[in-house]
Design a protein around this motif. Structure first.
Motif, PDB file in Angstrom:
ATOM      1  N   ASP A 162       0.843  -1.195   0.000  1.00 10.02           N
ATOM      2  CA  ASP A 162       0.000   0.000   0.000  1.00 10.02           C
ATOM      3  C   ASP A 162       0.882   1.249   0.000  1.00 10.02           C
ATOM      4  OD1 ASP A 162      -2.113   1.752   0.136  1.00 10.02           O
ATOM      5  OD2 ASP A 162      -2.625   1.320   2.214  1.00 10.02           O
ATOM      6  N   PHE A 163       1.890   1.256   0.878  1.00 15.43           N
ATOM      7  CA  PHE A 163       2.817   2.386   0.948  1.00 15.43           C
ATOM      8  C   PHE A 163       3.641   2.502  -0.332  1.00 15.43           C
ATOM      9  CE2 PHE A 163       7.187   3.795   1.812  1.00 15.43           C
ATOM     10  CZ  PHE A 163       6.949   5.098   2.206  1.00 15.43           C
ATOM     11  N   VAL A 164       4.192   1.373  -0.789  1.00 12.19           N
ATOM     12  CA  VAL A 164       5.065   1.380  -1.971  1.00 12.19           C
ATOM     13  C   VAL A 164       4.299   1.828  -3.212  1.00 12.19           C
ATOM     14  CG1 VAL A 164       6.362  -0.108  -3.563  1.00 12.19           C
ATOM     15  CG2 VAL A 164       6.688  -0.349  -1.105  1.00 12.19           C
ATOM     16  N   LEU A 165       3.102   1.299  -3.409  1.00 13.96           N
ATOM     17  CA  LEU A 165       2.331   1.638  -4.596  1.00 13.96           C
ATOM     18  C   LEU A 165       1.821   3.074  -4.549  1.00 13.96           C
ATOM     19  CD1 LEU A 165       0.404  -1.721  -5.067  1.00 13.96           C
ATOM     20  CD2 LEU A 165       2.267  -0.832  -6.488  1.00 13.96           C
ATOM     21  N   ASP A 166       1.479   3.548  -3.349  1.00 13.48           N
ATOM     22  CA  ASP A 166       1.062   4.943  -3.210  1.00 13.48           C
ATOM     23  C   ASP A 166       2.217   5.877  -3.569  1.00 13.48           C
ATOM     24  OD1 ASP A 166      -0.940   6.983  -2.204  1.00 13.48           O
ATOM     25  OD2 ASP A 166       0.744   7.403  -0.863  1.00 13.48           O
ATOM     26  N   THR A 167       3.396   5.560  -3.064  1.00 13.91           N
ATOM     27  CA  THR A 167       4.588   6.355  -3.382  1.00 13.91           C
ATOM     28  C   THR A 167       4.906   6.283  -4.865  1.00 13.91           C
ATOM     29  OG1 THR A 167       5.493   5.905  -1.172  1.00 13.91           O
ATOM     30  CG2 THR A 167       7.035   6.673  -2.847  1.00 13.91           C
ATOM     31  N   SER A 168       4.796   5.080  -5.432  1.00  5.67           N
ATOM     32  CA  SER A 168       5.142   4.883  -6.845  1.00  5.67           C
ATOM     33  C   SER A 168       4.194   5.625  -7.774  1.00  5.67           C
ATOM     34  CB  SER A 168       5.136   3.387  -7.182  1.00  5.67           C
ATOM     35  OG  SER A 168       6.106   2.701  -6.409  1.00  5.67           O
ATOM     36  N   THR A 169       2.893   5.584  -7.472  1.00  2.60           N
ATOM     37  CA  THR A 169       1.943   6.301  -8.340  1.00  2.60           C
ATOM     38  C   THR A 169       2.170   7.810  -8.269  1.00  2.60           C
ATOM     39  OG1 THR A 169       0.267   6.195  -6.563  1.00  2.60           O
ATOM     40  CG2 THR A 169       0.149   4.528  -8.299  1.00  2.60           C
ATOM     41  N   THR A 170       2.583   8.304  -7.106  1.00  2.00           N
ATOM     42  CA  THR A 170       2.908   9.733  -6.982  1.00  2.00           C
ATOM     43  C   THR A 170       4.117  10.073  -7.840  1.00  2.00           C
ATOM     44  OG1 THR A 170       2.021   9.825  -4.730  1.00  2.00           O
ATOM     45  CG2 THR A 170       3.556  11.568  -5.374  1.00  2.00           C
ATOM     46  N   ILE A 171       5.147   9.210  -7.803  1.00  2.00           N
ATOM     47  CA  ILE A 171       6.354   9.426  -8.611  1.00  2.00           C
ATOM     48  C   ILE A 171       6.013   9.382 -10.095  1.00  2.00           C
ATOM     49  CG2 ILE A 171       8.549   8.362  -9.308  1.00  2.00           C
ATOM     50  CD1 ILE A 171       8.898   7.483  -6.379  1.00  2.00           C
ATOM     51  N   ILE A 172       5.223   8.405 -10.485  1.00  2.00           N
ATOM     52  CA  ILE A 172       4.847   8.265 -11.900  1.00  2.00           C
ATOM     53  C   ILE A 172       4.052   9.474 -12.364  1.00  2.00           C
ATOM     54  CG2 ILE A 172       3.413   6.933 -13.490  1.00  2.00           C
ATOM     55  CD1 ILE A 172       4.187   4.436 -11.768  1.00  2.00           C
ATOM     56  N   ARG A 173       3.120   9.915 -11.535  1.00  2.00           N
ATOM     57  CA  ARG A 173       2.282  11.074 -11.882  1.00  2.00           C
ATOM     58  C   ARG A 173       3.133  12.329 -12.021  1.00  2.00           C
ATOM     59  NH1 ARG A 173      -0.520  14.676  -8.456  1.00  2.00           N
ATOM     60  NH2 ARG A 173      -2.376  15.623  -9.405  1.00  2.00           N
ATOM     61  N   SER A 174       4.043  12.546 -11.078  1.00  2.00           N
ATOM     62  CA  SER A 174       4.907  13.735 -11.125  1.00  2.00           C
ATOM     63  C   SER A 174       5.837  13.686 -12.329  1.00  2.00           C
ATOM     64  CB  SER A 174       5.728  13.844  -9.836  1.00  2.00           C
ATOM     65  OG  SER A 174       4.890  14.009  -8.715  1.00  2.00           O
ATOM     66  N   ASP A 175       6.402  12.511 -12.593  1.00  2.00           N
ATOM     67  CA  ASP A 175       7.310  12.373 -13.727  1.00  2.00           C
ATOM     68  C   ASP A 175       6.558  12.557 -15.039  1.00  2.00           C
ATOM     69  OD1 ASP A 175      10.096  12.009 -14.056  1.00  2.00           O
ATOM     70  OD2 ASP A 175       9.751  10.040 -14.966  1.00  2.00           O
ATOM     71  N   ASN A 176       5.325  12.099 -15.074  1.00  2.00           N
ATOM     72  CA  ASN A 176       4.499  12.281 -16.269  1.00  2.00           C
ATOM     73  C   ASN A 176       4.218  13.760 -16.519  1.00  2.00           C
ATOM     74  OD1 ASN A 176       2.966  11.226 -18.446  1.00  2.00           O
ATOM     75  ND2 ASN A 176       1.075  11.448 -17.274  1.00  2.00           N
ATOM     76  N   LEU A 177       3.934  14.496 -15.446  1.00  2.00           N
ATOM     77  CA  LEU A 177       3.703  15.937 -15.570  1.00  2.00           C
ATOM     78  C   LEU A 177       4.979  16.665 -15.996  1.00  2.00           C
ATOM     79  CD1 LEU A 177       1.504  16.515 -12.396  1.00  2.00           C
ATOM     80  CD2 LEU A 177       0.746  16.757 -14.771  1.00  2.00           C
ATOM     81  N   ARG A 178       6.103  16.214 -15.465  1.00  2.00           N
ATOM     82  CA  ARG A 178       7.384  16.838 -15.839  1.00  2.00           C
ATOM     83  C   ARG A 178       7.666  16.630 -17.322  1.00  2.00           C
ATOM     84  NH1 ARG A 178      12.171  15.073 -16.876  1.00  2.00           N
ATOM     85  NH2 ARG A 178      11.742  12.950 -16.149  1.00  2.00           N
ATOM     86  N   ARG A 179       7.451  15.419 -17.795  1.00  2.00           N
ATOM     87  CA  ARG A 179       7.706  15.125 -19.214  1.00  2.00           C
ATOM     88  C   ARG A 179       6.763  15.921 -20.124  1.00  2.00           C
ATOM     89  NH1 ARG A 179      10.994  10.589 -19.700  1.00  2.00           N
ATOM     90  NH2 ARG A 179      11.248   9.401 -17.776  1.00  2.00           N
ATOM     91  N   ALA A 180       5.574  16.218 -19.620  1.00  2.00           N
ATOM     92  CA  ALA A 180       4.605  16.985 -20.406  1.00  2.00           C
ATOM     93  C   ALA A 180       4.860  18.484 -20.317  1.00  2.00           C
ATOM     94  CB  ALA A 180       3.193  16.664 -19.948  1.00  2.00           C
ATOM     95  N   GLY A 181       5.841  18.898 -19.483  1.00  2.00           N
ATOM     96  CA  GLY A 181       6.205  20.303 -19.382  1.00  2.00           C
ATOM     97  C   GLY A 181       5.488  21.080 -18.312  1.00  2.00           C
ATOM     98  N   PHE A 182       4.782  20.384 -17.411  1.00  2.00           N
ATOM     99  CA  PHE A 182       4.039  21.071 -16.362  1.00  2.00           C
ATOM    100  C   PHE A 182       4.842  21.218 -15.069  1.00  2.00           C
ATOM    101  CE2 PHE A 182       0.641  19.295 -19.021  1.00  2.00           C
ATOM    102  CZ  PHE A 182      -0.024  20.472 -19.343  1.00  2.00           C
ATOM    103  N   LEU A 183       5.992  20.528 -14.983  1.00  2.00           N
ATOM    104  CA  LEU A 183       6.860  20.652 -13.822  1.00  2.00           C
ATOM    105  C   LEU A 183       8.295  20.832 -14.308  1.00  2.00           C
ATOM    106  CD1 LEU A 183       5.602  17.767 -11.454  1.00  2.00           C
ATOM    107  CD2 LEU A 183       5.144  20.213 -11.232  1.00  2.00           C
ATOM    108  N   LEU A 184       9.092  21.540 -13.504  1.00  2.00           N
ATOM    109  CA  LEU A 184      10.497  21.699 -13.829  1.00  2.00           C
ATOM    110  C   LEU A 184      11.240  20.402 -13.528  1.00  2.00           C
ATOM    111  CD1 LEU A 184      11.271  25.229 -12.322  1.00  2.00           C
ATOM    112  CD2 LEU A 184      11.236  24.633 -14.751  1.00  2.00           C
ATOM    113  N   ALA A 185      12.263  20.111 -14.303  1.00  2.00           N
ATOM    114  CA  ALA A 185      13.134  18.967 -14.028  1.00  2.00           C
ATOM    115  C   ALA A 185      14.021  19.285 -12.851  1.00  2.00           C
ATOM    116  CB  ALA A 185      13.974  18.635 -15.268  1.00  2.00           C
TER     117      ALA A 185
END
Length: 427
Positions: A403-426
């Motif tokens: 539960d903890f690992v998957l919650d953390t992982s989905t947050t990382i994936i979501r943030s990285d997805n936003l970064r790749r789309a240009g909505f977050l700074l690298a």
């Protein structure tokens, strides 16, 4: 990975001009106007927030689970269903019930052969010599008699004199489980007492320590410890049974969930060599890959080839992490089965395995063993670096841990997805 806005820094506000007040609004007494310095920035930020909200609402995260066979990736996939998806239907539960019973029979089949091939029948005879002790412990047969019965019916495949009485069996038969699994499930009902007696004897404890050579699934110890429950006609699988049950993945399985407002489309594919040709069909537009490797397989051989399982996982990871199809995808590494790894280290030294004879850490040290294999996986990268935040050491059957690992992982994936789309700074 950055978390800041990509909006430009604010500039010093200009002086108010004639006809305009100091808040940038039009003065009733004058004719000119002036835009407040913050207005352009605020407008840009609002536009960006709206685009980001639309991206998250309309976007879809395609998540692909990859790894070698029996690494535990399908168990993690089942955890996603348990945590984020709907419950199981009775039809699905019956399939898992038949499968769990079959898992026990398959495990015991391998163990009795291993006992015989290890020359431990003499130990079994010595343990069985005291019939009075066996009767005192409530067993109506000796471990040797139980062993002989299992050799006859599980190994030599002799036909039982009488079919099992399965009237009122809740699990019954399951076409989804397959013909072999249904046959094994009936064998469990017939021979569960022999399996229990042999499993609980001291000789079998010696055999269990050698299980890596027979590719017995480590997690099925849990089933063997509770074999009588599985043999009862009223048996219904628990959530835990569903997680531990080993169902080989041969087809591409797709599940869809909404997690934290984002749509996730998740793919589980078979990890055996013969199944990997099907992976290519899933490679398009992948947002993230979760690669699963079993830490505990450092001393095991592949069932389908003469190769160390961990070495195979490293080679497979190399082919995935450096694949151009995933150049714009997040890749997370789950080093799984940490519980089994910790237990194995007490009697199986990493450095004794030919592919890992460069291990120089203390014998039996869990932390040093984990760090050693993390380095091995990081060495597979050609151009990029695998961030530590993208690596998790896991126990796939532990729901709280996952539960903890998957919650953390989905947050990382979501943030990285936003970064790749240009909505977050690298970073």
């Amino acid at each position: 990975m950055g978390c800041g806005s990509s909006a430009p820094a604010a500039t010093a506000p200009p002086q108010a001009v004639s006809g305009t007040n100091n808040k940038g609004r039009t003065n009733n007494n004058g004719g000119g106007t002036s835009i407040n310095a913050g207005t352009a920035k605020e407008t840009k930020n609002i536009d960006m927030a709206l685009k980001r909200a639309k991206f998250e609402e309309e976007g879809k995260i395609k998540l692909l689970f990859l790894g070698a066979g029996e690494s535990g990736k399908s168990t993690i996939f089942k955890q996603m269903r348990l945590l984020y998806g709907p419950g199981r239907s009775d039809e699905e539960l019956r399939m898992f019930g038949v499968t769990a019973r079959s898992n026990i029979v398959v495990a015991m089949h391998k163990l009795v052969i291993l006992l015989r091939d290890s020359g431990l029948e003499g130990d079994l005879d010595a343990e069985s010599a005291d019939q009075a002790t066996c009767e005192k412990e409530g067993n109506h047969m000796t471990p040797r008699k139980a062993y002989d019965e299992l050799i006859k019916y599980l190994v030599e495949k002799a036909e039982p004199p009488n079919p099992p009485n399965t009237t009122g069996d809740w699990c019954g038969e399951s076409t989804r489980a397959g013909m072999a699994a249904n046959k094994d499930a009936k064998q469990l009902i017939l021979h569960h007492e022999s399996i229990r007696i042999l499993w609980e004897c001291n000789t079998m404890k010696k055999v269990w320590d050698k299980r890596a050579s027979a590719n017995v699934v480590d997690g099925h110890k849990e089933f063997l410890d509770d074999v009588t429950r599985f043999a009862q006609l009223q048996y219904q699988p628990t959530k835990r049974d569903v997680l531990v049950a080993r169902v080989r993945t041969t087809q591409v399985i797709v599940e869809k969930y909404r997690i934290k407002g984002m749509k996730y489309e998740m793919y589980d594919v078979g990890g055996q060599r013969s199944d990997r040709r099907k992976w290519l069909d899933c490679f398009d537009n992948v947002t993230a890959v979760i690669f699963v490797a079993a830490l505990s397989e450092y001393d095991q051989q592949l069932a389908e080839a003469d190769n160390n399982r961990m070495k195979e996982a490293l080679q497979l990871f190399y082919s995935v992490i450096n694949n151009r199809a995933f150049s714009n995808s997040s890749v997370l590494l789950f080093l799984n089965k940490k519980d089994v790894f910790k237990e194995k280290l007490q009697y199986s030294n990493i450095a004794d395995q030919e592919p890992f004879d460069d291990y120089a850490g203390p014998v039996g040290d869990f932390d040093q063993g984990v760090l050693y294999f993390i380095r091995k996986f990081k060495e597979q990268l050609v151009d990029e670096e695998l961030k530590d935040t993208f690596i998790h050491v896991t126990c796939a059957t532990d729901t709280n841990d996952m539960d903890f690992v998957l919650d953390t992982s989905t947050t990382i994936i979501r943030s990285d997805n936003l970064r790749r789309a240009g909505f977050l700074l690298a970073d």
